[in-house]
Design an enzyme around this catalytic site. Structure first.
Site, PDB file in Angstrom:
ATOM      1  N   CYS A 152      41.377 197.552   7.502  1.00 51.89           N
ATOM      2  CA  CYS A 152      40.593 197.777   8.719  1.00 51.89           C
ATOM      3  C   CYS A 152      41.361 197.330   9.951  1.00 51.89           C
ATOM      4  CB  CYS A 152      39.317 196.935   8.720  1.00 51.89           C
ATOM      5  SG  CYS A 152      38.248 197.265   7.358  1.00 51.89           S
TER       6      CYS A 152
ATOM      7  N   CYS B 107      33.238 193.624  16.255  1.00 53.46           N
ATOM      8  CA  CYS B 107      33.732 192.267  16.014  1.00 53.46           C
ATOM      9  C   CYS B 107      32.567 191.328  15.772  1.00 53.46           C
ATOM     10  CB  CYS B 107      34.543 191.768  17.216  1.00 53.46           C
ATOM     11  SG  CYS B 107      36.022 192.732  17.492  1.00 53.46           S
TER      12      CYS B 107
END
Ligand SMILES: Cc1ncc(COP(=O)(O)O)c(C=O)c1O
Ligand SMILES: Cc1ncc(COP(=O)(O)O)c(C=O)c1O
Lengths: 411, 157, 411, 157
Positions: free
Chosen positions: B28, B99
């Protein structure tokens, strides 16, 4: 632009503070400008040479004269005629014009487009957009240094190919393609193809001559060769058919409507003039700085991979390294705190953190692609700049690594 | 945010953790590891630490989250959402939402891990929450991309 | 660009000589720049605010901040939100994006586009280009002053209409359209339409507020409101669907690929800031100069016709007069010899001397259209400039008339 | 070119002309009138004058052409082509070619007019030359446009 970001960015800047020194190495994303080129643009504004170059008054004639001379400079630098240059406002626009404009003019039944897998997105996306009108897109793979696989390339060229597009120099890893060889292979297998090359990152870095290379179209961009923003150009060999993709009032050119941005083009030509006059010196300087940077990093930081080739097969300005166990964007922020501005192949600019398609196409592991940092030196940089960068890179990397859950056991 | 990136709190592996989880992956380009030390009797989080392979916002989000959960009962810690993180950080830009989501996803996975061999409390939902789902999705997306590019994630040479 | 023209243009310039004074009134073809706006652009280059605004380092953040603040200034001036602005590099590009981009996103079965017959060619040509994908284009006539005929307009709007485009202010004859009224008529007859307005010549000349006017899209151009070249913008109301027409790497915006020309946009915003702050004073000044020019010419030269309306219904900067028995381009050259730079509706820029479609749409006779001269005053002009022009116009016209075989017996 | 525009030679109507013609029209936005005084015996052009409703290049082309034909026998004058004009003017830009063409068209029409009631010489072609055709075409094109725009060319009010 989401409306709550301004405050955050202001806070970011405040928290960041002003670094003691600034070294801008993000020429990939936006180019620095030669002071002379900026001055040439400003003087053009002051001297009425912003006037419409096809209007019948003195200001218009002077604008025409300046535009024409600029075009001769730019065309001359790539071995073309002035009449073969069409201006757009960016390299992105020129690539769109080349690919979509040629398709619009394509009266042949041929419907295949061949590109390398590491082309700039402003080549790949327009080519992909033609799928919905019946075109087939073939992406030819590259080797681990970014060179087009000749056999696969040759196999991709058949009688159905209409357009081929391969960049002279790759924008991310600096691979200097054997363009002449590829053109020969392509023409050999199909003499009717149109060969386009994105020369945005070649200009001023390698010798680039459209006649010698025997290409039909070439894309240029002012800000990528130290001119001001606002000017791109497409070389179209006399006789190659391209249709306009935008519509409106024409000035001196048929293929991009609207008044030419003459001041920006004058600045562009000034940059080209400097590149032409100082070609060998600039290239030597950039190569020295490039190698200083690459060797300095490789010798002071562990677990670093150089992306792309070395030596003369690499563009003299390009430094692209992957720091294993580090995420690239974190590195860009860490270096920014020291005033060192670089970019990362894994810039968080899309929703999904898809790493650079160029690095993946090389066969890089994800973690290598994510930790990649791209730096471009220029004739405006000094050895002191590079020394400053080298002083700060090791501690930046070791800090980012200290935060990471991956400590080298993977690798 | 930049302050937390520069001087992150609660950074580092924890040897005496009794609940640990990661979210995201190397592929990722974003990965967060969360370490919790939970008081077995009170189910209050005594210590929380993190590591991050990710961008500055990722690091800041994880640092902030570990700071927020310290001293909180697990039930309260569970309720923290990525929106809370984003607000505390002064509003993450949309491209950075993930995030906050990833950090919360890692925390919830750690809490679930804690209850794996313990009696599950009422407040712990059966199915995955949006944050947990997101973490899964991101991991899967990258696997898919990896297949597309025929790339292996993991050990070299 | 034909390669033998440079020498000729050089000779033209040499033969022309340097006039004692220069008064640039060709703002229609290319706008003058406020010195402050030029300075703002230059400072942006010097301060690294040319950096890519979506890259994670200090230079990128500062560029983002500057871009965002510029956007708030520009959006604020037209009553829009920053998130509703998309930048292109010119008004021509923004008009193309509005019309072709909206058509690409058009999922309704409606296929009719309604424009006025005096729109800029960068509106008319893109709309015409859609004919080949099944669109119907209706050009609504205007009255002798350039106002859209309301009845014809109303009749043109039916359930099949998808897009309407009428400029707020006409670029050639300065007609200040009753845009609000037209929007109401259109929405009344078909609430689903998208209403686009080309506001390029409205900005800084008339109050222009997208919410008050209730328009869905509006085109702006930096150089037409005294900003530098290289920036156009399209306001797209939140929720209105538009697809990109070019493809490539995205930065902060979805609809125009490539790095934004941040320095030019900063200059654009500076120009807008000045226009906003000094709106009433600038408009009053321009109107005074405009009327001085119109009245001075009408009272000193015979057989002159004013094209377009008078007073507040005319843009404060626009002067457009037809000198009968004179060919316009000859006048532009004659005035240029005195350093007065104007343009003509019959500029010889196309192979066929087709006179301005705007003037013909007004019902002007050919010889009136051919003898038309367009001058635009600006906040940068002075009364002395106008006096200088007025001193030279009568003799220029009488000289051109002395050459002509038509001496007033026609007329 | 600019010099000829500024100080055109042979400008103005001629009262004792014995051959006159125009080419182009008001509608075209370009019109040239040519006046010739031809010596009946020698068929040499004694005087040539012009008027122009047209751009600077138009005026210069007409001025130059009248200068070139002065003192020439008709046969030689007939042979002047628009390319000669363009070259003499220092190369007209392509969009100005029609100015040279129009001037030559007007001259040839004047010569034809001269022979209308006189015996036609061998060198005078039957059909129209390219320049004459062009002048005709331009006039027609404008008529067509005029119809399209429903505009009358000619007298006002
Ligand atoms: C190889 C290449 N092509 C095209 C472009 C696009 O050029 P521009 O930024 O002028 O749109 C770039 C810019 O980074 C590039 O590197
Ligand atoms: C009304 C109008 N629309 C569009 C344009 C095109 O703008 P640009 O010159 O920025 O392409 C102009 C320019 O003259 C204009 O006047």
């Amino acid at each position: 632009m989401p409306s709550d970001m301004l405050r955050d960015v202001k806070e970011l800047i405040k928290a960041h503070g002003t670094p003691e020194r600034e070294v801008y190495l993000d020429g990939e994303n936006s180019g620095m400008v030669f002071p002379e080129a900026l001055r040439a643009m400003v003087n053009a504004y002051r001297g009425l040479r912003f006037a419409h170059p096809s209007i019948t008054h003195r200001a218009g004639w002077e604008s025409y004269e300046a535009l024409y001379e600029a075009t001769e400079t730019i065309a001359g630098f790539i071995g073309a005629e002035a009449g073969e240059i069409t201006y757009t406002h960016s390299g992105t626009e020129a690539n769109n014009l080349a690919i979509i404009g040629a398709a619009l003019a394509n009266k042949s039944g041929r419907r295949k487009i061949v590109v390398s897998s590491i082309e700039h997105l402003s080549v790949i996306f327009p080519a992909e957009s033609l799928r919905k009108v019946g075109y087939k897109l073939v992406e030819v793979p590259v080797d681990r240094e970014g060179f087009v696989e000749e056999e696969a390339f040759s196999n991709a060229i058949d009688r159905d190919v209409f357009l081929v597009s391969v960049a002279a120099v790759n924008h991310e890893i600096g691979t200097v393609q054997d363009l002449k060889g590829l053109v020969e292979i392509a023409r050999d297998k199909n003499p009717d193809i149109i060969f386009h090359t994105d020369a945005v990152d070649a200009l001023g870095r390698v010798k680039f001559d459209v006649r010698d290379l025997d290409v039909d179209m070439a894309t240029l961009s002012s800000h990528k060769c130290y001119g001001p923003k606002g000017a791109g150009a497409l070389y179209i060999r006399d006789g190659v058919k391209v249709e306009p993709i935008l519509h409106g009032q024409l000035s001196t050119q048929r293929l991009w409507p609207g008044v030419e941005n003459v001041p920006a083009i004058i600045g562009f030509a000034k940059a080209v003039e400097l590149l032409d006059r100082n070609f060998d010196a600039y290239v030597a300087r950039m190569r020295r700085l490039r190698d200083m940077l690459i060797e300095g990093i490789m010798s002071s930081v562990e677990h670093v991979i150089l992306n792309g080739p070395r030596g003369a097969r690499r563009a003299p300005d390009n430094v692209n390294v992957s720091f294993l166990f580090c995420e690239g964007e974190a590195i860009t922020v860490e270096l920014s705190l020291k005033g060192i501005y670089v970019s990362s192949g894994s810039a968080c600019t899309s929703r999904v953190l898809e790493p650079s398609h160029v690095l993946l196409a090389l066969g890089r592991l994800y973690e290598e692609a994510h930790g990649s940092i791209l730096m471009k030196v220029s004739p405006m940089h000094s050895e002191d700049d590079i020394r400053y960068v080298l002083r700060h890179v090791p501690e930046a990397i070791s800090r980012i690594r200290s935060i990471s859950p991956i400590k080298g056991e993977v690798g | 945010m930049l302050e937390l990136f520069r001087n992150p709190k609660n950074l580092g592996r924890m040897d005496d953790a009794n609940a640990t989880a990661t979210a995201g992956s190397l592929a990722c380009g974003d990965m967060i590891a969360i370490y919790l030390k939970i008081d077995e009797k009170t189910q209050v989080i005594e210590k929380a630490q993190f590591e991050s392979y990710g961008c500055a916002a990722n690091i800041a989000a994880a640092s902030l989250l570990t700071e927020m959960v310290k001293g909180k009962p697990l039930e309260e810690a569970w309720k923290i959402s990525w929106v809370d993180i984003s607000e505390e950080l002064g509003g993450l830009p949309p491209i950075k939402y993930h995030c906050g989501v990833l950090a919360v996803g890692a925390l919830r996975r750690a809490i679930r891990a804690y209850f794996k061999n313990r009696e599950k409390p009422d407040w712990l939902p059966e199915g995955p929450t949006p944050e947990e789902k997101h973490a899964l999705e991101e991991e899967k997306l990258m696997e898919m991309l990896a297949r597309r590019y025929k790339i292996q994630v993991g050990k070299r040479g």
